[in-house]
Scaffold this motif. Structure first.
Motif, mmCIF file in Angstrom:
data_model
loop_
_atom_site.group_PDB
_atom_site.id
_atom_site.type_symbol
_atom_site.label_atom_id
_atom_site.label_comp_id
_atom_site.label_asym_id
_atom_site.label_seq_id
_atom_site.Cartn_x
_atom_site.Cartn_y
_atom_site.Cartn_z
ATOM 1 N N ASN A 91 -2.198 6.235 -7.292
ATOM 2 C CA ASN A 91 -0.923 5.888 -7.912
ATOM 3 C C ASN A 91 0.005 7.107 -7.954
ATOM 4 O OD1 ASN A 91 -3.240 6.440 -9.713
ATOM 5 N ND2 ASN A 91 -1.700 6.604 -11.293
ATOM 6 N N PRO A 92 1.303 6.890 -7.914
ATOM 7 C CA PRO A 92 2.037 5.618 -7.970
ATOM 8 C C PRO A 92 2.465 5.083 -6.595
ATOM 9 C CG PRO A 92 3.564 7.394 -8.412
ATOM 10 C CD PRO A 92 2.232 8.035 -8.130
ATOM 11 N N TRP A 93 1.621 5.296 -5.581
ATOM 12 C CA TRP A 93 1.864 4.721 -4.252
ATOM 13 C C TRP A 93 3.302 5.009 -3.780
ATOM 14 C CZ3 TRP A 93 0.448 1.837 -8.645
ATOM 15 C CH2 TRP A 93 -0.913 1.847 -8.894
ATOM 16 N N LEU A 94 3.993 3.966 -3.300
ATOM 17 C CA LEU A 94 5.346 4.213 -2.782
ATOM 18 C C LEU A 94 6.393 3.591 -3.701
ATOM 19 C CD1 LEU A 94 4.545 3.406 0.962
ATOM 20 C CD2 LEU A 94 4.390 5.603 -0.232
ATOM 21 N N ASP A 95 5.959 3.260 -4.929
ATOM 22 C CA ASP A 95 6.844 2.513 -5.842
ATOM 23 C C ASP A 95 8.194 3.193 -6.074
ATOM 24 O OD1 ASP A 95 4.659 0.894 -6.133
ATOM 25 O OD2 ASP A 95 4.537 1.049 -8.318
ATOM 26 N N PHE A 96 8.210 4.511 -6.043
ATOM 27 C CA PHE A 96 9.405 5.264 -6.461
ATOM 28 C C PHE A 96 10.391 5.511 -5.322
ATOM 29 C CE2 PHE A 96 5.944 7.915 -5.145
ATOM 30 C CZ PHE A 96 6.529 8.834 -4.298
ATOM 31 N N SER A 100 15.216 2.334 1.769
ATOM 32 C CA SER A 100 15.462 2.892 3.111
ATOM 33 C C SER A 100 14.285 3.764 3.575
ATOM 34 C CB SER A 100 16.741 3.732 3.097
ATOM 35 O OG SER A 100 16.624 4.715 2.090
ATOM 36 N N GLU A 101 13.455 4.230 2.637
ATOM 37 C CA GLU A 101 12.383 5.158 3.029
ATOM 38 C C GLU A 101 10.979 4.571 2.975
ATOM 39 O OE1 GLU A 101 12.388 9.091 1.414
ATOM 40 O OE2 GLU A 101 14.569 9.040 1.221
ATOM 41 N N SER A 102 10.795 3.526 2.146
ATOM 42 C CA SER A 102 9.401 3.087 1.933
ATOM 43 C C SER A 102 8.719 2.522 3.189
ATOM 44 C CB SER A 102 9.308 2.119 0.752
ATOM 45 O OG SER A 102 10.148 1.029 0.926
ATOM 46 N N PRO A 103 9.428 1.783 4.089
ATOM 47 C CA PRO A 103 8.699 1.277 5.271
ATOM 48 C C PRO A 103 8.148 2.411 6.136
ATOM 49 C CG PRO A 103 10.745 0.057 4.977
ATOM 50 C CD PRO A 103 10.798 1.214 4.025
ATOM 51 N N LYS A 104 8.950 3.473 6.303
ATOM 52 C CA LYS A 104 8.513 4.602 7.131
ATOM 53 C C LYS A 104 7.284 5.276 6.476
ATOM 54 C CE LYS A 104 10.503 8.526 6.383
ATOM 55 N NZ LYS A 104 11.618 9.366 6.024
ATOM 56 N N TRP A 105 7.317 5.424 5.145
ATOM 57 C CA TRP A 105 6.200 6.066 4.454
ATOM 58 C C TRP A 105 4.943 5.198 4.442
ATOM 59 C CZ3 TRP A 105 4.901 10.804 3.410
ATOM 60 C CH2 TRP A 105 5.892 11.781 3.442
ATOM 61 N N ALA A 106 5.132 3.883 4.337
ATOM 62 C CA ALA A 106 3.953 2.992 4.379
ATOM 63 C C ALA A 106 3.251 3.164 5.715
ATOM 64 C CB ALA A 106 4.378 1.544 4.162
ATOM 65 N N PHE A 132 -13.774 3.306 4.953
ATOM 66 C CA PHE A 132 -12.789 2.262 5.242
ATOM 67 C C PHE A 132 -11.641 2.510 4.269
ATOM 68 C CE2 PHE A 132 -16.798 0.590 6.698
ATOM 69 C CZ PHE A 132 -16.473 -0.049 7.886
ATOM 70 N N ALA A 133 -10.572 1.720 4.356
ATOM 71 C CA ALA A 133 -9.436 2.019 3.472
ATOM 72 C C ALA A 133 -8.669 0.761 3.070
ATOM 73 C CB ALA A 133 -8.487 2.984 4.177
ATOM 74 N N PHE A 134 -8.017 0.864 1.907
ATOM 75 C CA PHE A 134 -6.978 -0.090 1.512
ATOM 76 C C PHE A 134 -5.644 0.582 1.830
ATOM 77 C CE2 PHE A 134 -10.241 -1.392 -1.748
ATOM 78 C CZ PHE A 134 -10.397 -2.695 -1.311
ATOM 79 N N GLY A 135 -4.759 -0.141 2.487
ATOM 80 C CA GLY A 135 -3.454 0.418 2.834
ATOM 81 C C GLY A 135 -2.467 0.271 1.684
ATOM 82 N N THR A 136 -1.223 0.688 1.968
ATOM 83 C CA THR A 136 -0.190 0.599 0.943
ATOM 84 C C THR A 136 1.008 -0.165 1.512
ATOM 85 O OG1 THR A 136 1.013 1.926 -0.677
ATOM 86 C CG2 THR A 136 0.937 2.809 1.539
ATOM 87 N N LEU A 137 1.820 -0.741 0.635
ATOM 88 C CA LEU A 137 2.961 -1.552 1.091
ATOM 89 C C LEU A 137 4.290 -0.918 0.673
ATOM 90 C CD1 LEU A 137 1.786 -5.212 0.314
ATOM 91 C CD2 LEU A 137 1.796 -4.008 2.522
ATOM 92 N N PRO A 138 5.340 -1.174 1.444
ATOM 93 C CA PRO A 138 6.668 -0.633 1.106
ATOM 94 C C PRO A 138 7.393 -1.559 0.127
ATOM 95 C CG PRO A 138 6.766 -1.741 3.239
ATOM 96 C CD PRO A 138 5.346 -1.884 2.753
ATOM 97 N N SER A 140 9.428 -1.479 -2.248
ATOM 98 C CA SER A 140 10.863 -1.408 -2.583
ATOM 99 C C SER A 140 11.732 -1.962 -1.446
ATOM 100 C CB SER A 140 11.273 0.039 -2.889
ATOM 101 O OG SER A 140 11.057 0.857 -1.745
ATOM 102 N N ALA A 141 11.111 -2.228 -0.292
ATOM 103 C CA ALA A 141 11.887 -2.731 0.858
ATOM 104 C C ALA A 141 11.907 -4.267 0.858
ATOM 105 C CB ALA A 141 11.288 -2.181 2.146
ATOM 106 N N SER A 142 12.404 -4.845 1.947
ATOM 107 C CA SER A 142 12.570 -6.306 1.982
ATOM 108 C C SER A 142 11.222 -7.010 2.166
ATOM 109 C CB SER A 142 13.482 -6.688 3.155
ATOM 110 O OG SER A 142 12.794 -6.395 4.358
ATOM 111 N N ALA A 143 11.214 -8.306 1.859
ATOM 112 C CA ALA A 143 10.003 -9.109 2.075
ATOM 113 C C ALA A 143 9.604 -9.059 3.549
ATOM 114 C CB ALA A 143 10.239 -10.543 1.616
ATOM 115 N N ASP A 144 10.602 -9.039 4.446
ATOM 116 C CA ASP A 144 10.291 -8.992 5.891
ATOM 117 C C ASP A 144 9.567 -7.699 6.251
ATOM 118 O OD1 ASP A 144 11.271 -11.444 6.398
ATOM 119 O OD2 ASP A 144 13.167 -10.770 7.306
ATOM 120 N N ASP A 145 10.041 -6.576 5.669
ATOM 121 C CA ASP A 145 9.383 -5.287 5.941
ATOM 122 C C ASP A 145 7.931 -5.331 5.449
ATOM 123 O OD1 ASP A 145 11.431 -3.838 7.172
ATOM 124 O OD2 ASP A 145 12.356 -3.369 5.237
ATOM 125 N N ASN A 146 7.725 -5.946 4.282
ATOM 126 C CA ASN A 146 6.365 -6.015 3.729
ATOM 127 C C ASN A 146 5.482 -6.906 4.581
ATOM 128 O OD1 ASN A 146 5.878 -4.572 0.979
ATOM 129 N ND2 ASN A 146 8.009 -5.258 0.970
#
Ligand code: 5CU
Length: 377
Positions: A91-96, A100-106, A132-138, A140-146
């Protein structure tokens, strides 16, 4: 080193990949890392960490290489007899991040995780030490990006789901704007590891001065589990599990207090006059919480005691509870090379609670995770 006769899978173990550490170190607002000229950097991520009455070099807590090093993860696994770790960004992942930046960081973080798993597993010895891993989601971005990232994650060989906080797009997990994201997660059969971060407002504990007297105790011991409990209860009340009956959610810290409070939650629903089922005009949840606990929800075993672990198993089922450590959090405050007491407590609770049943112990320690997440070992 602890030796186990069972395959042990750690489902709750975090990392801040080096790229993310740099991101936090480039900031001076929560969440951030302060790098003093001498001594360990300071991790300032929890809302209560950024105590302005203290100089910045004393805020939060020290952060060392154990938060970001894959070799230290391997040493920790070996020391504690862990064969497989399913790591997740802490935490806090990419919440903050802005949209415009969260998809690139995800993408960066998820690719870093996949690459680290590949490299790590090349060195796996006969004693099995795999990642193995759990990934993270962007978020703060659009539903399409997620949706795009959820689908892309399915192409990464070592990714087994996503970790997510309780705020969703900012309004909580009952926000209807999350529907396309739940849909994508359900369609792709992606496990959501739900993890707290924000706790409760300090006023719930008597204000900042009361909280400050005991450091992280109130936010972590009570704030975290109640945050998870409230988030899932809101999803339940909003009918998210009615609309997405195949959604899969793994709840941190044995579901907070949900196993203990499920009966009360269900009873309140059955006595709420406002709900259509009871003669009112508002739609209440259609499926009951016990059914959801047994079909949609999985719980980790990070609860540090037998009563909590038994409650998790009773509320869910023996096949749905999975061992975890919360590494690198809760390190020993003394010598570095000793086994961690926090891990020992979680280990001991399993045979302690289910002494006579080897199958249950084997399942919680690793068998359940292997089946649920399809881990090839
Ligand atoms: O000790 C803590 O603050 C934490 C945290 O931030 N995240 C976590 O997973 N466990 C403990």
């Amino acid at each position: 080193m602890i030796s186990n006769k069972h395959v042990v899978v750690d489902i709750h173990t975090h990392i801040y990949p080096p790229s993310y550490i740099e991101l936090l170190a480039s900031r001076d607002q929560v969440p951030y890392i302060h790098k003093p000229t001498a001594g360990d950097p300071r991790l300032i991520i929890l809302p209560s960490d950024d105590d302005q009455s203290k100089p910045v070099q004393n805020r939060g807590r020290p952060i060392d290489a154990s938060y970001s090093s894959w070799e230290i993860k391997r040493t920790f696994m070996t020391l504690h007899g862990i064969n497989v770790s399913v790591v997740s960004l802490a935490n806090p992942w990419l919440d903050f991040l802005p949209s415009s930046e969260s998809p690139k960081w995800a993408k960066t973080v998820n690719d870093d995780l996949e690459k680290a798993c590949l490299e790590f597993n090349k060195e796996a010895s006969s004693s099995i030490c795999k990642l193995f891993a759990f990934g993270t989601l962007p978020l703060s971005a659009s539903a399409d990006d997620n949706r795009a990232e959820i689908i892309r994650l399915k192409t990464l060989r070592h990714l087994r789901g996503v970790i997510m906080g309780t705020t969703g797009l900012g309004l909580g997990l009952d926000d209807p704007a999350l529907n396309p994201i739940w849909q994508a997660l359900q369609d792709t059969e992606t496990m959501v590891f739900l993890h707290p971060h924000y706790g409760l407002p300090e006023t719930a504990f008597g204000g900042p001065e009361v909280v400050a007297k005991s450091g992280h105790v109130l936010p972590l011991a009570l704030g975290f589990p109640l945050e998870t409990t409230i988030a899932v209860s809101r999803m339940f009340l909003a009918g998210v599990f009615d609309r997405f009956p195949n959604l899969k959610m793994l709840l941190a810290h044995s579901g907070g207090t949900l196993p203990f409070l499920a009966g009360r939650l269900q009873s309140c629903v059955e006595h709420e006059r406002e709900f259509i089922a009871n003669g009112g005009c508002k739609q209440g949840p259609k499926r009951d919480i016990w059914e959801i606990l047994k079909t949609n929800i999985y719980l980790d075993a990070v609860i540090y005691g037998e009563p909590g672990l038994k409650a998790a198993v009773d509320a869910g089922s023996v096949e749905r509870v999975i061992f975890g450590t919360d590494h690198p959090f809760f390190p020993p405050l003394g010598a570095e090379s000793d086994a961690w007491p926090s891990v020992g407590t979680n280990y001991a609770a399993i045979p302690g609670a289910f002494e006579k049943n080897e199958d249950i112990v084997e399942g919680i320690l690793g068998g359940n995770a292997i089946k649920i997440l399809g881990l090839e070992i």
